[in-house]
Motif scaffolding. Structure first.
Motif, PDB file in Angstrom:
ATOM      1  N   GLY A  60      36.845  41.766  54.099  1.00 53.51           N
ATOM      2  CA  GLY A  60      37.478  41.014  53.014  1.00 53.51           C
ATOM      3  C   GLY A  60      38.665  40.171  53.442  1.00 53.51           C
ATOM      4  O   GLY A  60      38.769  38.994  53.094  1.00 53.51           O
ATOM      5  N   GLN A  61      39.551  40.784  54.226  1.00 55.22           N
ATOM      6  CA  GLN A  61      40.783  40.035  54.564  1.00 55.22           C
ATOM      7  C   GLN A  61      40.491  38.863  55.490  1.00 55.22           C
ATOM      8  O   GLN A  61      41.105  37.796  55.364  1.00 55.22           O
ATOM      9  CB  GLN A  61      41.816  40.980  55.172  1.00 55.22           C
ATOM     10  CG  GLN A  61      42.380  41.907  54.103  1.00 55.22           C
ATOM     11  CD  GLN A  61      43.541  42.736  54.587  1.00 55.22           C
ATOM     12  OE1 GLN A  61      44.022  42.561  55.698  1.00 55.22           O
ATOM     13  NE2 GLN A  61      43.995  43.643  53.752  1.00 55.22           N
ATOM     14  N   THR A  84      36.939  52.943  41.574  1.00 57.26           N
ATOM     15  CA  THR A  84      37.730  51.730  41.400  1.00 57.26           C
ATOM     16  C   THR A  84      38.263  51.715  39.974  1.00 57.26           C
ATOM     17  O   THR A  84      38.084  52.691  39.233  1.00 57.26           O
ATOM     18  CB  THR A  84      36.884  50.466  41.695  1.00 57.26           C
ATOM     19  OG1 THR A  84      37.725  49.323  41.703  1.00 57.26           O
ATOM     20  CG2 THR A  84      35.774  50.261  40.672  1.00 57.26           C
ATOM     21  N   ARG A 140      32.773  50.240  47.598  1.00 58.32           N
ATOM     22  CA  ARG A 140      33.600  49.666  46.526  1.00 58.32           C
ATOM     23  C   ARG A 140      34.267  48.364  46.953  1.00 58.32           C
ATOM     24  O   ARG A 140      34.750  47.617  46.109  1.00 58.32           O
ATOM     25  CB  ARG A 140      34.651  50.677  46.079  1.00 58.32           C
ATOM     26  CG  ARG A 140      35.727  50.963  47.118  1.00 58.32           C
ATOM     27  CD  ARG A 140      36.788  51.896  46.585  1.00 58.32           C
ATOM     28  NE  ARG A 140      37.823  52.146  47.585  1.00 58.32           N
ATOM     29  CZ  ARG A 140      38.936  52.805  47.350  1.00 58.32           C
ATOM     30  NH1 ARG A 140      39.155  53.319  46.156  1.00 58.32           N
ATOM     31  NH2 ARG A 140      39.826  52.979  48.299  1.00 58.32           N
ATOM     32  N   CYS A 187      27.568  30.776  49.930  1.00 58.70           N
ATOM     33  CA  CYS A 187      28.383  30.258  48.817  1.00 58.70           C
ATOM     34  C   CYS A 187      28.664  28.760  48.936  1.00 58.70           C
ATOM     35  O   CYS A 187      29.186  28.149  48.001  1.00 58.70           O
ATOM     36  CB  CYS A 187      29.693  31.027  48.733  1.00 58.70           C
ATOM     37  SG  CYS A 187      29.439  32.795  48.657  1.00 58.70           S
ATOM     38  N   ARG A 242      43.358  42.220  41.904  1.00 55.39           N
ATOM     39  CA  ARG A 242      43.047  41.717  43.254  1.00 55.39           C
ATOM     40  C   ARG A 242      42.115  40.520  43.264  1.00 55.39           C
ATOM     41  O   ARG A 242      42.045  39.809  44.265  1.00 55.39           O
ATOM     42  CB  ARG A 242      42.379  42.825  44.086  1.00 55.39           C
ATOM     43  CG  ARG A 242      43.208  44.061  44.279  1.00 55.39           C
ATOM     44  CD  ARG A 242      44.140  43.929  45.462  1.00 55.39           C
ATOM     45  NE  ARG A 242      44.972  45.110  45.551  1.00 55.39           N
ATOM     46  CZ  ARG A 242      45.457  45.593  46.678  1.00 55.39           C
ATOM     47  NH1 ARG A 242      45.200  45.007  47.824  1.00 55.39           N
ATOM     48  NH2 ARG A 242      46.229  46.654  46.660  1.00 55.39           N
ATOM     49  N   ASN A 302      37.344  34.482  44.229  1.00 57.07           N
ATOM     50  CA  ASN A 302      38.487  35.343  43.955  1.00 57.07           C
ATOM     51  C   ASN A 302      39.613  34.452  43.438  1.00 57.07           C
ATOM     52  O   ASN A 302      39.965  33.455  44.082  1.00 57.07           O
ATOM     53  CB  ASN A 302      38.893  36.035  45.264  1.00 57.07           C
ATOM     54  CG  ASN A 302      40.055  36.986  45.093  1.00 57.07           C
ATOM     55  OD1 ASN A 302      40.939  36.764  44.267  1.00 57.07           O
ATOM     56  ND2 ASN A 302      40.059  38.050  45.871  1.00 57.07           N
ATOM     57  N   ASN A 357      31.758  36.679  41.470  1.00 54.51           N
ATOM     58  CA  ASN A 357      31.323  35.749  42.515  1.00 54.51           C
ATOM     59  C   ASN A 357      29.800  35.631  42.467  1.00 54.51           C
ATOM     60  O   ASN A 357      29.098  36.587  42.811  1.00 54.51           O
ATOM     61  CB  ASN A 357      31.801  36.285  43.873  1.00 54.51           C
ATOM     62  CG  ASN A 357      31.397  35.392  45.038  1.00 54.51           C
ATOM     63  OD1 ASN A 357      30.563  34.511  44.901  1.00 54.51           O
ATOM     64  ND2 ASN A 357      32.001  35.636  46.191  1.00 54.51           N
TER      65      ASN A 357
HETATM   66  O1  UT7 Z   1      31.873  34.337  48.550  1.00 58.65           O
HETATM   67  C1  UT7 Z   1      32.221  35.180  49.602  1.00 58.65           C
HETATM   68  C2  UT7 Z   1      33.651  35.069  49.853  1.00 58.65           C
HETATM   69  N1  UT7 Z   1      34.293  36.362  49.785  1.00 58.65           N
HETATM   70  C3  UT7 Z   1      35.561  36.419  49.412  1.00 58.65           C
HETATM   71  O2  UT7 Z   1      36.119  35.446  49.024  1.00 58.65           O
HETATM   72  C4  UT7 Z   1      36.291  37.728  49.508  1.00 58.65           C
HETATM   73  C5  UT7 Z   1      37.611  37.475  50.163  1.00 58.65           C
HETATM   74  N2  UT7 Z   1      38.418  38.695  50.220  1.00 58.65           N
HETATM   75  C6  UT7 Z   1      38.985  39.198  49.116  1.00 58.65           C
HETATM   76  O3  UT7 Z   1      38.854  38.647  48.051  1.00 58.65           O
HETATM   77  C7  UT7 Z   1      39.839  40.421  49.248  1.00 58.65           C
HETATM   78  O4  UT7 Z   1      40.049  40.692  50.623  1.00 58.65           O
HETATM   79  C8  UT7 Z   1      39.234  41.662  48.545  1.00 58.65           C
HETATM   80  C9  UT7 Z   1      39.258  41.464  47.051  1.00 58.65           C
HETATM   81  C10 UT7 Z   1      37.800  41.885  49.029  1.00 58.65           C
HETATM   82  C11 UT7 Z   1      40.050  42.901  48.860  1.00 58.65           C
HETATM   83  O5  UT7 Z   1      41.407  42.705  48.484  1.00 58.65           O
HETATM   84  P1  UT7 Z   1      42.574  43.038  49.505  1.00 58.65           P
HETATM   85  O6  UT7 Z   1      43.829  42.767  48.796  1.00 58.65           O
HETATM   86  O7  UT7 Z   1      42.320  42.273  50.769  1.00 58.65           O
HETATM   87  O8  UT7 Z   1      42.400  44.588  49.696  1.00 58.65           O
HETATM   88  P2  UT7 Z   1      42.292  45.420  51.063  1.00 58.65           P
HETATM   89  O9  UT7 Z   1      40.952  45.215  51.690  1.00 58.65           O
HETATM   90  O10 UT7 Z   1      43.511  45.158  51.880  1.00 58.65           O
HETATM   91  O11 UT7 Z   1      42.349  46.889  50.528  1.00 58.65           O
HETATM   92  C12 UT7 Z   1      43.564  47.399  49.924  1.00 58.65           C
HETATM   93  C13 UT7 Z   1      43.288  48.806  49.416  1.00 58.65           C
HETATM   94  C14 UT7 Z   1      42.604  49.702  50.425  1.00 58.65           C
HETATM   95  O12 UT7 Z   1      43.127  50.997  50.265  1.00 58.65           O
HETATM   96  P3  UT7 Z   1      44.255  51.566  51.268  1.00 58.65           P
HETATM   97  O13 UT7 Z   1      43.636  51.524  52.640  1.00 58.65           O
HETATM   98  O14 UT7 Z   1      45.418  50.629  51.125  1.00 58.65           O
HETATM   99  O15 UT7 Z   1      44.504  52.941  50.748  1.00 58.65           O
HETATM  100  C15 UT7 Z   1      41.168  49.706  50.006  1.00 58.65           C
HETATM  101  O16 UT7 Z   1      40.480  50.885  50.363  1.00 58.65           O
HETATM  102  O17 UT7 Z   1      42.402  48.734  48.297  1.00 58.65           O
HETATM  103  C16 UT7 Z   1      41.315  49.639  48.511  1.00 58.65           C
HETATM  104  N3  UT7 Z   1      40.163  49.122  47.824  1.00 58.65           N
HETATM  105  C17 UT7 Z   1      39.874  49.396  46.540  1.00 58.65           C
HETATM  106  N4  UT7 Z   1      40.510  50.152  45.638  1.00 58.65           N
HETATM  107  C18 UT7 Z   1      39.977  50.230  44.418  1.00 58.65           C
HETATM  108  C19 UT7 Z   1      39.223  48.269  48.310  1.00 58.65           C
HETATM  109  N5  UT7 Z   1      38.325  47.994  47.349  1.00 58.65           N
HETATM  110  C20 UT7 Z   1      38.703  48.679  46.250  1.00 58.65           C
HETATM  111  C21 UT7 Z   1      38.196  48.802  44.949  1.00 58.65           C
HETATM  112  N6  UT7 Z   1      38.852  49.569  44.062  1.00 58.65           N
HETATM  113  N7  UT7 Z   1      37.092  48.156  44.546  1.00 58.65           N
END
Ligand code: UT7
Length: 318
Positions: free
Chosen positions: A210-211, A29, A157, A118, A37, A248, A275
């Motif tokens: 996550g989404q 990451t 990650r 939470c 993000r 977030n 968080n």
């Molecule tokens: O208190 C509990 C409540 N929880 C939350 O509020 C979490 C809510 N969800 C989120 O905040 C977001 O969904 C996340 C921050 C967890 C993820 O952000 P996102 O914009 O939804 O990312 P994504 O899951 O769509 O992933 C986008 C890309 C993926 O790569 P590809 O498939 O596009 O190549 C992931 O593999 O980002 C990649 N990715 C990362 N890259 C670098 C996922 N985690 C990481 C990371 N570092 N840590």
């Protein structure tokens, strides 16, 4: 029924600060990805500390401040300790019982842990408001304490970058006077989107879609804020701060756009602590009180949301 007054707050953080660059040495990451993000810059991880020790430290700070602020307060007037947590040292005894022991309240206080992830801090406030009505003692210690680092999978990650450890305590008093403190809490059984296996399970760690959680969070915050405002006959013009669970920054940014003209009221400090689940609303309240931003007469909305799925919101007059 009386209203809940926030008497004093306190917090406790582990000594070890873990930056996004530190995390990027463990998983694939980057500081840029995490901050863009999520808004998270750093988090704290326990080494010598634990969920219980953080809860005790935060409780003591809140009590010391209360002793300076409230001449009527005495530790023996605390009738109730609730610790909202999903990461206590023991399955039993509860963290709350160990806080009671550390405060010298053996035999004189009702103490239990509350599991609502939470949303736990808000659930605990609602529990306290109802229970204090039943009790002779009118002070309650509400604590959110988490050692989430021990529940993280450092091969994943998508979750391990998001969470941190910490504790926050709020001493509340039920006062028999006019004012506003309205809380409502809900749940919707779901063990698919956000789950951590429990006692006896090997390698239990946080697993999250996550989404899906993002979409739920945005909807839950908006619905909860609108509902508590409707129930109390207030609107955003009357509110000074909205304190959401700090999961977030993008979730809060998304929601605040729907309250045009009031965006500045949505408090954010997820960058500092990541968080911290049940501790995050308490940490935000402590920061707001200690920085002098919260003043007598102000009205705030607090909103929790998380695993369960659970959500809970309240309006309070400071
Ligand atoms: O208190 C509990 C409540 N929880 C939350 O509020 C979490 C809510 N969800 C989120 O905040 C977001 O969904 C996340 C921050 C967890 C993820 O952000 P996102 O914009 O939804 O990312 P994504 O899951 O769509 O992933 C986008 C890309 C993926 O790569 P590809 O498939 O596009 O190549 C992931 O593999 O980002 C990649 N990715 C990362 N890259 C670098 C996922 N985690 C990481 C990371 N570092 N840590």
């Amino acid at each position: 029924m009386g209203i809940l007054k926030f008497v004093a707050t306190g917090k406790a953080l582990p000594k070890k600060i873990v930056t996004n660059d530190d995390i990027s040495k463990i998983v694939d990451t980057s500081d840029e990805w995490i901050e863009t993000r999520t808004g998270i810059k750093k988090r704290y991880f326990c080494e010598e500390e634990s969920c219980n020790s953080l809860a005790i430290e935060a409780a003591k700070e809140a009590i010391n401040r209360a002793l300076q602020k409230d001449s009527e307060f005495d530790v023996l007037k605390i009738g109730l300790i609730i610790v909202a947590t999903t990461s206590g040292n023991y399955a039993f005894p509860s963290t709350a019982c160990m806080v009671g022991k550390a405060l010298g309240l053996k035999g004189s206080v009702m103490a239990y842990d509350l599991s609502a992830a939470c949303s736990g801090f808000m659930y605990a406030l609602q529990n306290a408001k109802a229970l204090l009505n039943e009790m002779d003692k009118k002070y309650a210690l509400i604590i959110g304490s988490e050692e989430l680092s021990k529940l993280l999978d450092f091969n994943d990650r998508t979750t391990c970058v998001l969470f941190g450890d910490g504790a926050a305590a709020t001493l509340v008093k039920l006062e028999d006077r006019e004012g506003i403190s309205y809380i409502s809490s809900f749940s919707d059984g779901n063990d698919e989107d956000l789950v951590c296996e429990g006692v006896g399970e090997e390698n239990s760690s946080i697993k999250m879609k996550g989404q899906a959680v993002f979409k739920f969070a945005v909807k839950a915050i908006k619905q909860s804020v609108d509902e508590v405002l409707l129930k109390t006959g207030l609107d955003m013009e009357d509110i000074d701060y909205v304190v959401c669970h700090q999961a977030n920054a993008r979730i809060i940014d998304f929601v605040k756009k729907t309250y045009e003209g009031h965006e500045e009221k949505f408090y954010q400090n997820v960058g500092e602590y990541a968080n911290t689940s049940a501790a995050s609303i308490g940490l935000a309240l402590d920061d707001l009180f200690e920085s002098g931003k919260l003043k007598k007469g102000m009205k705030i909305v607090c909103v929790g949301f998380g695993a369960g799925l659970t959500w809970s919101a309240g309006v309070f007059e400071i």
